[in-house]
Design a protein around this motif. Sequence first.
Motif, PDB file in Angstrom:
ATOM      1  N   CYS A 127       0.665  -1.338   0.113  1.00  0.00           N
ATOM      2  CA  CYS A 127      -0.127   0.116  -0.001  1.00  0.00           C
ATOM      3  C   CYS A 127       0.771   1.414   0.105  1.00  0.00           C
ATOM      4  CB  CYS A 127      -0.852   0.114   1.279  1.00  0.00           C
ATOM      5  SG  CYS A 127      -1.917   1.225   1.222  1.00  0.00           S
ATOM      6  N   MET A 128       0.782   2.204  -0.749  1.00  0.00           N
ATOM      7  CA  MET A 128       1.344   3.510  -0.874  1.00  0.00           C
ATOM      8  C   MET A 128       0.820   4.771  -0.592  1.00  0.00           C
ATOM      9  SD  MET A 128       4.295   2.214  -2.265  1.00  0.00           S
ATOM     10  CE  MET A 128       4.856   3.558  -2.994  1.00  0.00           C
ATOM     11  N   GLY A 129       1.379   5.765  -0.272  1.00  0.00           N
ATOM     12  CA  GLY A 129       0.713   6.789   0.131  1.00  0.00           C
ATOM     13  C   GLY A 129       1.484   8.238  -0.123  1.00  0.00           C
ATOM     14  N   ALA A 166      -3.484  11.238   0.285  1.00  0.00           N
ATOM     15  CA  ALA A 166      -3.734  10.274  -0.545  1.00  0.00           C
ATOM     16  C   ALA A 166      -3.214   9.121  -0.413  1.00  0.00           C
ATOM     17  CB  ALA A 166      -4.045  10.917  -2.079  1.00  0.00           C
ATOM     18  N   VAL A 167      -3.826   8.085  -0.330  1.00  0.00           N
ATOM     19  CA  VAL A 167      -3.466   6.418  -0.431  1.00  0.00           C
ATOM     20  C   VAL A 167      -3.807   5.681  -1.375  1.00  0.00           C
ATOM     21  CG1 VAL A 167      -2.463   6.838   2.220  1.00  0.00           C
ATOM     22  CG2 VAL A 167      -4.884   5.901   1.442  1.00  0.00           C
ATOM     23  N   ALA A 206       5.380   7.217   0.885  1.00  0.00           N
ATOM     24  CA  ALA A 206       5.499   6.247   1.903  1.00  0.00           C
ATOM     25  C   ALA A 206       4.979   4.854   1.273  1.00  0.00           C
ATOM     26  CB  ALA A 206       4.789   6.776   3.239  1.00  0.00           C
ATOM     27  N   ALA A 207       5.286   3.887   2.105  1.00  0.00           N
ATOM     28  CA  ALA A 207       5.025   2.480   1.536  1.00  0.00           C
ATOM     29  C   ALA A 207       4.681   1.766   2.860  1.00  0.00           C
ATOM     30  CB  ALA A 207       5.814   1.743   0.838  1.00  0.00           C
ATOM     31  N   TRP A 259       9.722   5.471   4.031  1.00  0.00           N
ATOM     32  CA  TRP A 259       9.549   6.936   3.516  1.00  0.00           C
ATOM     33  C   TRP A 259      10.531   7.388   2.480  1.00  0.00           C
ATOM     34  CZ3 TRP A 259       5.416  10.117   4.949  1.00  0.00           C
ATOM     35  CH2 TRP A 259       4.515   9.461   6.195  1.00  0.00           C
ATOM     36  N   GLY A 260      10.412   8.535   1.727  1.00  0.00           N
ATOM     37  CA  GLY A 260      11.121   9.097   0.847  1.00  0.00           C
ATOM     38  C   GLY A 260      11.576  10.417   1.479  1.00  0.00           C
TER      39      GLY A 260
END
Length: 123
Positions: free
Chosen positions: A33-35, A49-50, A96-97, A113-114
């Motif tokens: 899941c990414m956001g 948003a995710v 983020a993931a 996190w980036g």
Amino acid sequence: QVQLVESGGGSVQAGGSLRLSCAASGYTYRRYCMGWFRQAPGKEREGVAVIERNGSTAYADSVKGRFTISRDNAKNTMYLQMSNLEPEDTALYYCAATSRAWLSLRPAAYPYWGQGTQVTVSS
């Protein structure tokens, strides 16, 4: 090792558009899941948003109808199309993931996190 790299930030005038990208590596991207999250000076980091593995999405009320999140599993990349930008959208935007299968806008739910990309919107 999970690596996330954001790009696409910049400076625009109110009403303008930007598209952010998040390139992922080091894990099975399609299973995560990414956001997108953001943090303005003096404020807490907040969910924007995710997007779940199956493509389900969730948005913060403040961006609904203006931002669109998407992902390309073949390219290991996630996007955030931002339209009708407002000065209040000015912030450092992070991707983020998480390997958990949930649509959460809580930053604490994401372990990876980036470094972030700056978005500045002028009035």
